[in-house]
Enzyme design. Structure first.
Site, PDB file in Angstrom:
ATOM      1  N   GLU A  25       8.069  -5.028   3.989  1.00  0.00           N
ATOM      2  CA  GLU A  25       7.693  -3.634   4.294  1.00  0.00           C
ATOM      3  C   GLU A  25       7.442  -3.439   5.794  1.00  0.00           C
ATOM      4  OE1 GLU A  25       3.730  -2.233   4.032  1.00  0.00           O
ATOM      5  OE2 GLU A  25       3.050  -3.957   2.853  1.00  0.00           O
ATOM      6  N   LYS A 160      -7.144  -6.248  -1.243  1.00  0.00           N
ATOM      7  CA  LYS A 160      -8.340  -6.384  -0.410  1.00  0.00           C
ATOM      8  C   LYS A 160      -9.521  -5.855  -1.169  1.00  0.00           C
ATOM      9  CE  LYS A 160      -7.048  -6.329   4.313  1.00  0.00           C
ATOM     10  NZ  LYS A 160      -5.672  -5.886   4.385  1.00  0.00           N
TER      11      LYS A 160
HETATM   12  N1  PSU Z   1      -3.153  -3.525   2.208  1.00  0.00           N
HETATM   13  C1  PSU Z   1      -3.209  -4.404   3.222  1.00  0.00           C
HETATM   14  N2  PSU Z   1      -2.437  -4.200   4.331  1.00  0.00           N
HETATM   15  C2  PSU Z   1      -1.597  -3.137   4.431  1.00  0.00           C
HETATM   16  C3  PSU Z   1      -1.528  -2.226   3.334  1.00  0.00           C
HETATM   17  C4  PSU Z   1      -2.305  -2.459   2.257  1.00  0.00           C
HETATM   18  O1  PSU Z   1      -3.948  -5.354   3.132  1.00  0.00           O
HETATM   19  O2  PSU Z   1      -0.924  -2.980   5.463  1.00  0.00           O
HETATM   20  C5  PSU Z   1      -0.563  -1.076   3.393  1.00  0.00           C
HETATM   21  C6  PSU Z   1       0.646  -1.345   2.487  1.00  0.00           C
HETATM   22  O3  PSU Z   1       1.790  -0.786   3.085  1.00  0.00           O
HETATM   23  C7  PSU Z   1       0.304  -0.575   1.223  1.00  0.00           C
HETATM   24  C8  PSU Z   1      -0.416   0.614   1.813  1.00  0.00           C
HETATM   25  O4  PSU Z   1       1.406  -0.191   0.470  1.00  0.00           O
HETATM   26  O5  PSU Z   1      -1.198   0.083   2.870  1.00  0.00           O
HETATM   27  C9  PSU Z   1      -1.273   1.341   0.800  1.00  0.00           C
HETATM   28  O6  PSU Z   1      -1.749   2.516   1.358  1.00  0.00           O
HETATM   29  P1  PSU Z   1      -2.540   3.549   0.448  1.00  0.00           P
HETATM   30  O7  PSU Z   1      -3.835   2.831   0.120  1.00  0.00           O
HETATM   31  O8  PSU Z   1      -2.741   4.753   1.305  1.00  0.00           O
HETATM   32  O9  PSU Z   1      -1.698   3.794  -0.762  1.00  0.00           O
END
Ligand code: PSU
Ligand code: MN
Length: 306
Positions: A25, A160
């Site tokens: 990604e 996380k």
């Molecule tokens: N968790 C991490 N690092 C990240 C992300 C999530 O530890 O960089 C990023 C990933 O791209 C994931 C996104 O798909 O954040 C999720 O964002 P949201 O919580 O807004 O859906």
């Protein structure tokens, strides 16, 4: 195929030749890590995958074109211009492509584009999940619904603990997504090898992971699989230590009024600052480990074709 979707010739050839291909990604590049570590990590991940005999496919959207298999130039662009790059989840794809913008893809949009290209395996750090306090905010990452519908195996180090791990696992169960602990029965918590929650099974070999994932898709069960791979022991954080950091980061979030898609990047940045970069080192190492496991899995999945 429209002109808004491009698979690099290298990735196209690898897929045609039946080689293992691993998707990566780009939100982790533009919004998950600071420059220059983001760039170094993005390039190191590709290298790990190549060393393991598979082909990397970093995914992102540049000037309205979704690219599966970004060039080094494309990766540099996404790493150096974070402010000009939109965090792009599934629902944002139409806006970014339609209006010719730049987008760093999250897990949900990367899965969608990987599947469209014919890639089965994807490596990242952590997936999004159900946020703490979601019973009020309703903040549940679109990564989870994407996992419920798109046939890609996502190798990650769990979620996380900025998220509610228990609720995230419940939501994945509702969506019909297997959560396979790679050599662990406990759900990893990103910086920490273990949480108090359990994966739905502990799988000890790449061969068995491949058998389970193939069985899922062969019988027609649509949707993804989570392969939960704990951070290497050497880089694992003590659970209590990171929990305090996260609690204070969440309080900051409320103080600054950060909402919606800005929440995850904000928390990641705060945690990095408070740990004086130590969390970043852990983050880099765990995602490299995920790239290695994903490459082995991708190779195995093509060795025993569906
Ligand atoms: N968790 C991490 N690092 C990240 C992300 C999530 O530890 O960089 C990023 C990933 O791209 C994931 C996104 O798909 O954040 C999720 O964002 P949201 O919580 O807004 O859906
Ligand atoms: Mn959200």
């Amino acid at each position: 195929m429209g002109t808004n979707f491009e698979v690099s010739s290298r990735v196209k050839e690898a897929l045609a030749d039946g080689k293992g291909v691993v998707a990566l990604e780009s939100t982790i590049i533009s919004h998950g890590m600071p420059y220059p570590q983001n760039l170094e990590t993005a390039l190191a991940l590709e290298e790990e995958i190549e060393k393991a005999g598979a082909v990397p496919a970093t995914i992102g959207i540049i000037q309205g074109k979704a690219i599966v298999g970004l060039s080094n130039e494309g990766i540099h662009f996404l790493a150096q211009n974070a402010k000009k790059i939109n965090k792009t989840a599934r629902r944002d794809i139409p806006n970014i492509i339609g209006l010719g913008k730049n987008g760093a893809t999250t897990v949900s949009s990367t899965m969608f584009l990987a599947k469209k290209a014919g890639i089965q395996v994807f490596a990242t750090g952590g997936i999004g999940g159900v946020h703490r306090g979601a019973s009020k905010s309703f903040d549940i990452s679109s990564d989870l619904t994407e996992l419920g519908r798109t046939n890609v195996a996502v190798v990650c180090s769990g979620v996380k603990s900025i998220l509610d791990i228990g609720m995230t696992l419940e939501y994945l169960e509702t969506q019909g997504v297997p959560v396979l602990g790679y050599q662990t029965d406990k759900m990893p918590a990103f910086y920490t090898r273990e949480s108090s929650y359990f994966c739905d099974s502990k799988i000890d070999t790449i061969e068995d992971l491949s058998k389970i994932i193939s069985a899922k898709w062969n019988i027609g069960l649509e949707g993804g699989v989570v392969v939960a791979n704990p951070v290497p022991e050497k880089y694992s954080y003590p659970a209590g230590e990171i929990e305090d950091v996260i609690k204070s980061a969440i309080l900051e979030l409320e103080r600054f009024g950060v909402t919606g898609k800005d929440i995850t990047p904000f928390l990641l940045g705060k945690i990095k600052d408070v740990t004086k970069g130590k969390s970043l080192e852990t983050n880099i190492e765990l995602v490299k480990e995920n790239a290695r496991v994903a490459a082995a899995l991708a190779n195995e999945m093509v060795r025993k074709p569906l």
